[in-house]
Write a protein that holds these residues in place. Structure first.
Motif, short mmCIF file in Angstrom:
data_model
loop_
_atom_site.label_atom_id
_atom_site.label_comp_id
_atom_site.label_asym_id
_atom_site.label_seq_id
_atom_site.Cartn_x
_atom_site.Cartn_y
_atom_site.Cartn_z
N UNK A 81 -38.24 -9.26 22.22
CA UNK A 81 -36.88 -9.23 22.79
C UNK A 81 -36.37 -8.67 22.62
N UNK A 82 -36.20 -7.39 22.07
CA UNK A 82 -35.39 -6.53 22.40
C UNK A 82 -35.71 -5.63 24.49
N UNK A 87 -32.57 -4.72 31.25
CA UNK A 87 -32.26 -4.60 31.96
C UNK A 87 -33.32 -3.18 33.19
N UNK A 88 -33.63 -2.98 32.18
CA UNK A 88 -34.04 -1.65 32.31
C UNK A 88 -35.50 -2.20 31.63
N UNK A 89 -37.38 -1.89 33.08
CA UNK A 89 -38.50 -1.80 32.48
C UNK A 89 -38.93 -0.88 32.18
N UNK A 120 -42.16 2.61 30.46
CA UNK A 120 -43.02 1.99 30.14
C UNK A 120 -44.43 2.38 29.37
N UNK A 121 -44.21 2.36 28.32
CA UNK A 121 -45.49 3.01 27.47
C UNK A 121 -46.81 2.12 27.63
N UNK A 268 -44.60 -13.18 31.12
CA UNK A 268 -43.72 -12.80 32.77
C UNK A 268 -42.52 -12.55 31.88
N UNK A 269 -41.67 -12.89 31.04
CA UNK A 269 -40.44 -13.14 30.88
C UNK A 269 -40.30 -11.58 30.64
N UNK A 270 -41.55 -10.86 30.05
CA UNK A 270 -41.02 -9.28 29.54
C UNK A 270 -41.84 -8.61 30.78
N UNK A 271 -39.97 -7.66 31.55
CA UNK A 271 -40.04 -7.13 32.21
C UNK A 271 -41.40 -6.17 32.73
#
Length: 286
Positions: A81-82, A87-89, A120-121, A268-271
């Motif tokens: 959710x966070x 806005x940033x990937x 991204x990790x 896919x809502x997760x950038x």
């Protein structure tokens, strides 16, 4: 208790031994034993009973494991959710990937992805597709071979034709009798090979089967003249000019292994997930 404590309990239950768990989480056996002792003392109950073969959950342990799963599920939901609201990937991208794909294609793909999205990790697990399917809900994205996942959104990445190789030629009019070298894979791969051999027993008859753990070991055994090997094009295209081979076909059609990227609806809502799937589906694999 820490999140890591809950993760350790779940891993202990999955693997069933202190030694195996220590190896999986990359810490020492005494450290795992000491951490389990602390957790049991903190909660005031025995979580596992040690038998000669494995760890067995107590009734209290079963309750604690259910709680641990809920805690980790809530933790993942919060992080998702966070990340979704940002806005940033960024955030964590969890991937479960077939060993073949992870060795042959994934390094270059992840290299491109992490260069574009350095915040991204990556959390990567590799293994046999059958095992990945059994735990697919634990990951954002699954890259599997064979049949696609049910109740998931799946995109086919490529078809991988199968070939049978040997150091000795394949005669046209005689039966070829040689050992068959087989590598560890999921059942669908073995079914394809067995079905093809059944329909071609008038031309190819394995004397015996030699089973090895890795596909690379299988290739090296074949190159040493130990026997025949059925290999997908994705890992054997460089060998075609050097070693005798024939394509696997049935009724005039090539026998292939499909490779899929699968994910749960809405993920896919997760950038970071959406961008990775975009990179993945734009690749030219074969």
């Amino acid at each position: 208790m820490k999140i890591e404590d809950y993760e350790l309990l779940i891993k202990l239950n999955e693997i069933g031994t202190i030694r195996g768990t220590a190896k999986a989480v990359l810490i020492s056996q005494p450290a795992v034993t000491q951490r389990l002792k602390y957790i049991e003392e903190y909660l005031g109950v025995k979580i596992f009973i040690r038998t000669s073969k494995n760890l067995v959950l107590t009734p209290s342990g079963e309750m604690i494991l259910e709680h641990a799963k809920k805690v980790l599920e809530q933790e993942r939901a919060l992080k998702n959710n966070l990340t979704e609201s940002s806005e940033e990937v960024q955030g964590t991208l969890s991937i479960a990937c077939s060993s073949l794909v992870s060795q042959r294609f994934l390094p270059a793909i992840l290299g491109e992805f992490t260069q574009s999205f350095p915040k991204v990790t990556i959390d990567l697990v590799t293994g046999i597709s059958e095992d990945i399917k059994n735990h697919h809900k634990d990951y954002h994205v699954c890259i599997i071979r064979g049949s696609k996942l049910k109740e998931s959104t799946c995109i086919r990445l490529f078809e991988d034709p199968l070939y049978i190789y040997d150091t000795e030629p394949f005669p046209r009019n005689n039966v070829k009798e040689r050992p068959l070298i087989s590598f560890k894979s999921d059942d669908s791969m073995h079914e394809l090979v067995d079905n093809w051999l059944y329909h071609h027993q008038d031309a190819i008859l394995p004397q015996k089967t030699i089973r090895v753990d890795q596909i690379e070991t299988c290739k090296q055994f074949m190159k040493q003249g130990i026997g025949m090997a059925v290999l997908p094009k994705s890992v054997s295209d460089s060998m075609m000019d050097e070693y005798p081979h024939i394509p696997l076909t049935l009724d005039g059609s090539p026998v292939t292994r499909d490779t899929w990227v699968c994910f749960q609806e809405g993920i896919r809502k997760l950038p970071q997930v959406d961008e990775f799937i975009n990179v993945l589906t734009q690749q030219d694999f074969l």
